[in-house]
Motif scaffolding. Sequence first.
Motif: not given
Length: 436
Positions: A325-334, A366-370
């Motif tokens: 599957g694909t994970y799109k980060p919603g927040a920045s950090g660990k 991770t870096t937050e993505q829209a």
Amino acid sequence: MLGGTGILLGVAAGPAQAAEVSYATRCVPPPASGLGPVDGTTKVEITAPATAKVGEEVEVVWKFLRAASKNPDLIDLPANSVQPSGTLKAAGAQTAAVAMQGPRENPAIPKGGDMVLSDMKGELKLTAPGQVTLTPDAYDINVMSTDTKCAPTGAVQPGATITVTAGDGTATPTPTPTPTSTSSPSESPDPTGTPGTPSASASESGGSGGSGGSDTGGTGGGGGQTDFTGKEVQVPYACKTPIGDKSATSPVQIDAKKNGGSFDLTVRFGASVMDSPADIPKGSVKPSMEVVLGGADKGTVHVEGPVNDEDIKSGQPIEIPDLTGTYKPGASGKSTLSPGVLTVKALGTTTTCTPTKSEASLTLDTTEQAGGASGGSGGSGGSGTSGGSGGSSTSGGLAATGAEDDGTLKALGLVAGTAVLLGGAVFAFMPGRRMR
């Protein structure tokens, strides 16, 4: 030549005879099924030579006209998944227990349908002149790996009688009953019982569930690195199966590959292999999981594996494929990734296994993505449930749904390296790298 043949035929076993007999029967499923005994009526036809002589080995055929129970209303049984075996009692001029067995041949049997059992055959060597009666006795119904045991609950009439002659062609009669077709006075319509339920014992390849506190597994996501390997964690599962709650432990590993601002996830299961106890048709098994996000991010990511694209023959190894599957980060950090709810759909049934403890397999920078996960559904269709705190050995928001015994789950087929009972059939879904 023709004259000689006639002489040989004259002293060989005589023409076959067939007689029906009915008798009250109690069938007992394996203890692990949780189902009680089933009382019904067995109706069979016994075929044997009417006459034979001492020294001959004759074939006896046991044909099921009706089994004592039906397929329970739990699961459809696939073709060629049921095999009968039993014992035929010889009495009179000689006493013997004749082992009978039929091939694993049957049409697909729907839920609640009549059991269809193949003809059983056995051989009896005649040792004394006189009358030899043949009476059906106990029999077993094997469904994919385990037996349901059926036995008479009262007197049973003989199903056939062989008149055995001595070497000189004379017979010494033995006072024994003649074949009689009878029905038990307590005969009742076929109850819905179980012809046999799965029973298999599996040794787990892992130990007990996660106990790591600050250990959050592999870490990555920064710099120019693109591939990140998680650590294998032991996940204690509480499973909701078609016949009740079960528990088991499975080794799981989550890997990631950076793809722009997102990550392609692969969930792998510890490599263990078990042979299939019966034929499994293609397109009948579909696994999936909700990977739980923690740390900086929250939510879940849906990953799933393909259905088996080929029939799996009895005796071949069965493996759980990689889930992707694909994970799109919603927040920045660990952000941490932990194994979550595992679902296996097979032959019209659904088994859901929920971790009773959570431990992170992988930590990513991770870096937050829209439109990313944070607090909602992540990746390609998550469930939108709140994730737990990665790396913790506590429940982390994953509610326990059954017993917390992490020991080997006996009498069940394996799914994701653990065990799951699929009604009247057992399927050994062992974890591995590819579905065969």
